[in-house]
Design a protein around this motif. Structure first.
Motif, PDB file in Angstrom:
ATOM      1  N   VAL A 191       0.834  -1.205   0.000  1.00 49.15           N
ATOM      2  CA  VAL A 191       0.000   0.000   0.000  1.00 49.15           C
ATOM      3  C   VAL A 191       0.869   1.255   0.000  1.00 49.15           C
ATOM      4  CG1 VAL A 191      -1.613   1.361   1.417  1.00 49.15           C
ATOM      5  CG2 VAL A 191      -1.992  -1.094   1.074  1.00 49.15           C
ATOM      6  N   VAL A 192       1.940   1.242   0.798  1.00 49.64           N
ATOM      7  CA  VAL A 192       2.740   2.463   0.958  1.00 49.64           C
ATOM      8  C   VAL A 192       3.908   2.550  -0.022  1.00 49.64           C
ATOM      9  CG1 VAL A 192       2.117   2.882   3.353  1.00 49.64           C
ATOM     10  CG2 VAL A 192       4.047   1.371   2.841  1.00 49.64           C
ATOM     11  N   TRP A 193       4.234   1.444  -0.693  1.00 53.99           N
ATOM     12  CA  TRP A 193       5.347   1.480  -1.643  1.00 53.99           C
ATOM     13  C   TRP A 193       4.876   1.522  -3.087  1.00 53.99           C
ATOM     14  CZ3 TRP A 193      10.762   1.537  -1.231  1.00 53.99           C
ATOM     15  CH2 TRP A 193      11.442   1.324  -2.441  1.00 53.99           C
ATOM     16  N   SER A 194       3.986   0.666  -3.480  1.00 54.52           N
ATOM     17  CA  SER A 194       3.668   0.452  -4.898  1.00 54.52           C
ATOM     18  C   SER A 194       2.678   1.493  -5.417  1.00 54.52           C
ATOM     19  CB  SER A 194       3.085  -0.950  -5.091  1.00 54.52           C
ATOM     20  OG  SER A 194       3.942  -1.935  -4.543  1.00 54.52           O
ATOM     21  N   PRO A 195       2.702   1.749  -6.736  1.00 57.23           N
ATOM     22  CA  PRO A 195       1.737   2.694  -7.314  1.00 57.23           C
ATOM     23  C   PRO A 195       0.307   2.234  -7.065  1.00 57.23           C
ATOM     24  CG  PRO A 195       3.473   2.146  -8.896  1.00 57.23           C
ATOM     25  CD  PRO A 195       3.627   1.201  -7.744  1.00 57.23           C
ATOM     26  N   ALA A 196      -0.564   3.159  -6.721  1.00 60.96           N
ATOM     27  CA  ALA A 196      -1.957   2.821  -6.398  1.00 60.96           C
ATOM     28  C   ALA A 196      -2.641   2.125  -7.562  1.00 60.96           C
ATOM     29  CB  ALA A 196      -2.722   4.082  -6.004  1.00 60.96           C
ATOM     30  N   GLU A 197      -2.318   2.561  -8.780  1.00 59.10           N
ATOM     31  CA  GLU A 197      -2.989   1.989  -9.954  1.00 59.10           C
ATOM     32  C   GLU A 197      -2.575   0.553 -10.233  1.00 59.10           C
ATOM     33  OE1 GLU A 197       0.547   4.485 -11.387  1.00 59.10           O
ATOM     34  OE2 GLU A 197      -1.079   4.660  -9.912  1.00 59.10           O
ATOM     35  N   LYS A 198      -1.482   0.099  -9.630  1.00 59.89           N
ATOM     36  CA  LYS A 198      -1.033  -1.282  -9.844  1.00 59.89           C
ATOM     37  C   LYS A 198      -1.606  -2.241  -8.806  1.00 59.89           C
ATOM     38  CE  LYS A 198       2.670  -2.642 -11.574  1.00 59.89           C
ATOM     39  NZ  LYS A 198       4.031  -3.108 -11.876  1.00 59.89           N
ATOM     40  N   ARG A 199      -2.260  -1.704  -7.799  1.00 60.67           N
ATOM     41  CA  ARG A 199      -2.703  -2.570  -6.726  1.00 60.67           C
ATOM     42  C   ARG A 199      -3.837  -3.487  -7.206  1.00 60.67           C
ATOM     43  NH1 ARG A 199      -4.627   0.368  -1.696  1.00 60.67           N
ATOM     44  NH2 ARG A 199      -3.039   1.796  -2.436  1.00 60.67           N
ATOM     45  N   ASP A 200      -3.612  -4.784  -7.065  1.00 58.95           N
ATOM     46  CA  ASP A 200      -4.577  -5.776  -7.541  1.00 58.95           C
ATOM     47  C   ASP A 200      -4.571  -6.942  -6.559  1.00 58.95           C
ATOM     48  OD1 ASP A 200      -4.916  -8.498  -9.209  1.00 58.95           O
ATOM     49  OD2 ASP A 200      -6.120  -6.939 -10.174  1.00 58.95           O
ATOM     50  N   TRP A 201      -5.704  -7.163  -5.907  1.00 58.61           N
ATOM     51  CA  TRP A 201      -5.777  -8.168  -4.861  1.00 58.61           C
ATOM     52  C   TRP A 201      -5.419  -9.563  -5.365  1.00 58.61           C
ATOM     53  CZ3 TRP A 201      -5.494  -9.852  -0.205  1.00 58.61           C
ATOM     54  CH2 TRP A 201      -6.063 -11.073   0.159  1.00 58.61           C
ATOM     55  N   THR A 202      -5.943  -9.948  -6.523  1.00 62.25           N
ATOM     56  CA  THR A 202      -5.693 -11.297  -7.035  1.00 62.25           C
ATOM     57  C   THR A 202      -4.208 -11.488  -7.338  1.00 62.25           C
ATOM     58  OG1 THR A 202      -7.911 -11.369  -7.999  1.00 62.25           O
ATOM     59  CG2 THR A 202      -6.310 -12.973  -8.823  1.00 62.25           C
ATOM     60  N   ASN A 203      -3.601 -10.469  -7.927  1.00 61.03           N
ATOM     61  CA  ASN A 203      -2.175 -10.538  -8.236  1.00 61.03           C
ATOM     62  C   ASN A 203      -1.352 -10.621  -6.949  1.00 61.03           C
ATOM     63  OD1 ASN A 203       0.530  -8.923  -8.600  1.00 61.03           O
ATOM     64  ND2 ASN A 203       0.002  -9.696 -10.629  1.00 61.03           N
ATOM     65  N   PHE A 204      -1.721  -9.811  -5.957  1.00 61.10           N
ATOM     66  CA  PHE A 204      -1.011  -9.845  -4.669  1.00 61.10           C
ATOM     67  C   PHE A 204      -1.134 -11.223  -4.037  1.00 61.10           C
ATOM     68  CE2 PHE A 204      -1.367  -9.444  -0.008  1.00 61.10           C
ATOM     69  CZ  PHE A 204      -0.084  -9.008   0.282  1.00 61.10           C
ATOM     70  N   TRP A 205      -2.342 -11.771  -4.040  1.00 58.83           N
ATOM     71  CA  TRP A 205      -2.549 -13.087  -3.444  1.00 58.83           C
ATOM     72  C   TRP A 205      -1.664 -14.132  -4.118  1.00 58.83           C
ATOM     73  CZ3 TRP A 205      -4.204 -17.590  -5.745  1.00 58.83           C
ATOM     74  CH2 TRP A 205      -4.461 -18.666  -4.866  1.00 58.83           C
ATOM     75  N   GLY A 206      -1.518 -14.046  -5.451  1.00 56.68           N
ATOM     76  CA  GLY A 206      -0.657 -14.991  -6.158  1.00 56.68           C
ATOM     77  C   GLY A 206       0.789 -14.881  -5.726  1.00 56.68           C
ATOM     78  N   ARG A 207       1.299 -13.643  -5.607  1.00 51.03           N
ATOM     79  CA  ARG A 207       2.683 -13.452  -5.165  1.00 51.03           C
ATOM     80  C   ARG A 207       2.866 -13.851  -3.705  1.00 51.03           C
ATOM     81  NH1 ARG A 207       3.290  -8.189  -5.107  1.00 51.03           N
ATOM     82  NH2 ARG A 207       1.271  -7.660  -6.025  1.00 51.03           N
ATOM     83  N   LEU A 208       1.802 -13.697  -2.935  1.00 50.48           N
ATOM     84  CA  LEU A 208       1.865 -14.026  -1.517  1.00 50.48           C
ATOM     85  C   LEU A 208       2.133 -15.510  -1.276  1.00 50.48           C
ATOM     86  CD1 LEU A 208       1.528 -12.836   1.354  1.00 50.48           C
ATOM     87  CD2 LEU A 208      -0.914 -13.376   1.174  1.00 50.48           C
ATOM     88  N   GLN A 209       1.741 -16.357  -2.218  1.00 48.37           N
ATOM     89  CA  GLN A 209       1.966 -17.794  -2.024  1.00 48.37           C
ATOM     90  C   GLN A 209       3.461 -18.105  -1.929  1.00 48.37           C
ATOM     91  OE1 GLN A 209      -0.897 -19.406  -1.221  1.00 48.37           O
ATOM     92  NE2 GLN A 209      -1.566 -17.287  -1.560  1.00 48.37           N
ATOM     93  N   THR A 210       4.266 -17.460  -2.777  1.00 50.77           N
ATOM     94  CA  THR A 210       5.725 -17.607  -2.663  1.00 50.77           C
ATOM     95  C   THR A 210       6.226 -16.936  -1.389  1.00 50.77           C
ATOM     96  OG1 THR A 210       5.991 -17.676  -5.068  1.00 50.77           O
ATOM     97  CG2 THR A 210       7.932 -17.086  -3.771  1.00 50.77           C
ATOM     98  N   HIS A 211       5.616 -15.809  -1.054  1.00 50.45           N
ATOM     99  CA  HIS A 211       6.054 -15.057   0.124  1.00 50.45           C
ATOM    100  C   HIS A 211       5.830 -15.858   1.401  1.00 50.45           C
ATOM    101  CE1 HIS A 211       7.726 -11.206   1.160  1.00 50.45           C
ATOM    102  NE2 HIS A 211       6.852 -11.038   2.147  1.00 50.45           N
ATOM    103  N   PHE A 212       4.755 -16.645   1.438  1.00 47.31           N
ATOM    104  CA  PHE A 212       4.531 -17.508   2.594  1.00 47.31           C
ATOM    105  C   PHE A 212       5.708 -18.464   2.790  1.00 47.31           C
ATOM    106  CE2 PHE A 212      -0.222 -16.753   2.569  1.00 47.31           C
ATOM    107  CZ  PHE A 212      -0.304 -16.365   3.887  1.00 47.31           C
ATOM    108  N   GLN A 213       6.265 -18.969   1.682  1.00 50.16           N
ATOM    109  CA  GLN A 213       7.424 -19.860   1.792  1.00 50.16           C
ATOM    110  C   GLN A 213       8.604 -19.119   2.405  1.00 50.16           C
ATOM    111  OE1 GLN A 213       8.351 -22.037  -1.861  1.00 50.16           O
ATOM    112  NE2 GLN A 213       6.247 -21.718  -2.568  1.00 50.16           N
ATOM    113  N   ARG A 214       8.821 -17.874   1.957  1.00 46.57           N
ATOM    114  CA  ARG A 214       9.930 -17.091   2.506  1.00 46.57           C
ATOM    115  C   ARG A 214       9.758 -16.924   4.018  1.00 46.57           C
ATOM    116  NH1 ARG A 214       8.522 -13.088  -1.987  1.00 46.57           N
ATOM    117  NH2 ARG A 214       9.715 -13.836  -3.782  1.00 46.57           N
ATOM    118  N   LEU A 215       8.558 -16.546   4.425  1.00 47.65           N
ATOM    119  CA  LEU A 215       8.305 -16.331   5.851  1.00 47.65           C
ATOM    120  C   LEU A 215       8.487 -17.622   6.640  1.00 47.65           C
ATOM    121  CD1 LEU A 215       5.188 -13.979   5.604  1.00 47.65           C
ATOM    122  CD2 LEU A 215       7.555 -13.330   6.056  1.00 47.65           C
TER     123      LEU A 215
END
Length: 557
Positions: free
Chosen positions: A512-536
């Motif tokens: 929310v505070v880093w990326s451009p507002a127009e690029k914010r997309d929940w479905t896209n974020f959720w997809g990237r989050l799956q890899t991020h869960f592995q990192r965490l």
């Protein structure tokens, strides 16, 4: 003619399939959080090997610091120790960190990241920007790069990075996370782990809530009773507020000044500024137990509170109190180089002032209308002192009551109205509304979740937050510095519980505070989050897993 009609839908379908495949490839291979401003994939991969070198454009302390940070990260994960040099080797692959004055114009925290099969190159105007480029580079590597025990990784594991061009910079200058260590105390090692997560998500402020009704957590040498007495409470509430059950166990702890300096330096090494908070005039029960003469009822048996809520204990506006607070803040200033010193200012009941002859005399002497203006007078006195030391105050939105101190910055927590009012008056604002960024709120069904203070804020609700209200003019919007996630710890007894409540919602806020507002997309974020869960998981972060795997039905209530 009929043949053409049949071919056209097939072509459209083919194009859609290809476009979907390309999108999926991008999401699978570039799962960076927060999402960069622009990402362009190319063919091929860069492979990290034992012979890969780290090269810096100039041998400055800041640049070498970033290079050493990267080298240590790579070594921790895969035992590939990387010497840092200023010379490119023609025969080996390399990771180049380059300071370039013309890189990322107008963005000191921006960077460009270029990956080819032969070389990784990160360019930026500042070492700060290079550091963020390194964070993105680490997220381009397999999630196993975060593994805390490399012995579990196969010897023949391939450390590949997709060929890509990234240009990136933050949307807001203030990107923060808060942690309350007063309700519950957390050791230095956990604070470092917490700060590492902020760095990973390109956050740049750590708001350290150090004093509260339930405990004073920072050593002040001139006033040792603040920690000897105020650093401890007799018992702690068990269960929800009002349960009437207490554990009967003495609880407390504090950070020495040496430990505070250690945390400040650890954060600075990750380009994070620590903002200390010393609460005033309310939330002062623990301090008043230590020094009851600072209250309006010096004969009262003040005690550090054993339950949660708002209490009538408040500093009395005497000259003795102001001397005390100025002496405390002098030591705080010496420990924390932050431009901002947070002075709280929230939830300060006025009953004690209403009943105090001394407080009423100050109201009459200063020509104040009421106790709200007395609070404004109190805050202005503190602001004048901090300004004289080259610092600025920041406080919760209650500091608007009775008139805002001239140079104050407001943290708007009771919704967005306080932030709007402050911005319209020309004051800088950090948005922290309970509705979206209070990470002590429930994030899923309270019936199945660990005990929390209340509320309900899902991951997608945090992700949907827009820090700049659309009611502000373009000029007024410039005063919205950014946003912050708040972690209040009434019901967080351990670091594991803090991690569970903060993540992945803090990851959503980072976007929310880093990326451009127009690029914010929940479905896209959720997809990237799956890899991020592995990192965490590899980082041993106890992140809440509600959004791991199949996407849940959207719930923004």
């Amino acid at each position: 003619m009929s043949t053409e009609k049949n071919i056209i839908p097939l072509l459209v379908l083919f194009i859609l399939v290809i476009a979907t495949a390309c999108t999926q490839t991008t999401e699978e291979t570039v799962a960076i959080i927060p999402e960069p401003v622009s990402v362009s994939l190319s063919d091929g991969n860069f492979t990290l090997t034992p012979s890969t070198s780290i090269v810096i454009s100039e041998n400055t302390p800041e640049l070498r610091h970033v290079a050493d940070y990267l080298s240590n990260k790579l070594y921790t994960a895969n035992w590939f120790y990387k010497d840092v040099s200023t010379e490119l080797s023609p025969s080996d692959t390399s990771i180049v960190l380059s300071l370039e004055p013309d890189a990322s114009p107008d963005h000191d925290e921006g960077y460009a990241l270029s990956v080819t099969p032969e070389q990784v190159k990160i360019t930026a105007r500042t070492a700060h920007g290079l550091f963020y480029g390194v964070q993105s580079l680490l997220q381009l590597l397999p999630a196993e790069i975060n593994y805390q025990d490399p012995s579990f990784i196969p010897a023949n594991f391939e450390w590949t990075i997709p060929a890509v061009e990234i240009n990136d910079y933050p949307r807001y200058e203030y990107r923060g996370m808060h942690l309350d260590v007063a309700r519950h105390f957390f050791p230095v090692d956990f604070l470092k782990k917490y700060i590492d997560l902020l760095a990973m998500h390109k956050m740049n402020r750590f708001h350290w809530h150090l004093t509260e009704d339930q405990g004073w957590r920072l050593e002040i040498k001139q006033y040792p009773r603040l920690t000897e007495v105020g650093g401890w409470r007799d018992s702690t509430l068990v269960g929800k507020a009002g349960s009437g059950r207490y554990d009967g166990i003495r609880y407390g702890g504090y950070y020495t000044q040496e430990e505070a300096r250690e945390i400040v330096q650890y954060a600075a090494d990750r380009f994070i500024t620590v903002i200390p908070e010393i609460e005033m005039p309310g939330h002062s029960s623990a301090a008043l137990e230590a020094y009851p003469e600072l209250g309006c009822e010096p004969e009262k048996d003040y005690k550090a509170q054993t339950t949660w809520g708002v209490f009538e204990d408040i500093y009395c506006p005497s000259e003795e109190t102001f001397t005390f607070l100025e002496n405390v803040l002098t030591e705080v200033i010496d420990l924390f180089p932050s431009e901002y010193i947070h002075i709280g200012g929230d939830e300060a009941p006025k009953t004690a002032w209403e009943n105090s002859d001394m407080a009423q005399q100050v109201i009459e002497r200063e020509g104040l209308e009421d106790e709200h203006e007395l609070q404004s007078y109190f805050i202005r006195r503190i602001e004048q002192f901090l300004n004289s030391k080259g610092r600025q105050i920041i406080g919760w939105d209650e500091i608007l009551e009775g008139g805002l101190a001239p140079n104050a910055t407001v943290m708007s927590w009771r919704g967005i109205e306080g932030g709007i009012a402050a911005a319209q008056q020309g004051h800088d604002v950090v948005m922290t509304p309970t509705s979206h960024v209070y990470l002590d709120y429930y994030q899923a069904d309270p019936e199945t979740e660990p005990l929390a203070i209340g509320g309900f804020t899902t991951l997608e609700k945090t992700y949907s937050y827009e820090p700049t209200p659309d009611t502000l003019t373009e000029e007024e919007s410039k005063h919205i510095l950014g946003a912050q996630g708040n972690v209040w710890t009434e019901y967080m007894h351990t670091g594991r519980k803090v991690e569970y409540m903060a993540y992945p919602r803090a990851a959503a806020l980072s976007e929310v505070v880093w990326s451009p507002a127009e690029k914010r997309d929940w479905t896209n974020f959720w997809g990237r989050l799956q890899t991020h869960f592995q990192r965490l998981e590899y980082l041993d972060i106890n992140a809440a897993g509600h959004y791991r795997g199949q996407m849940p039905e959207l719930r923004n209530e």
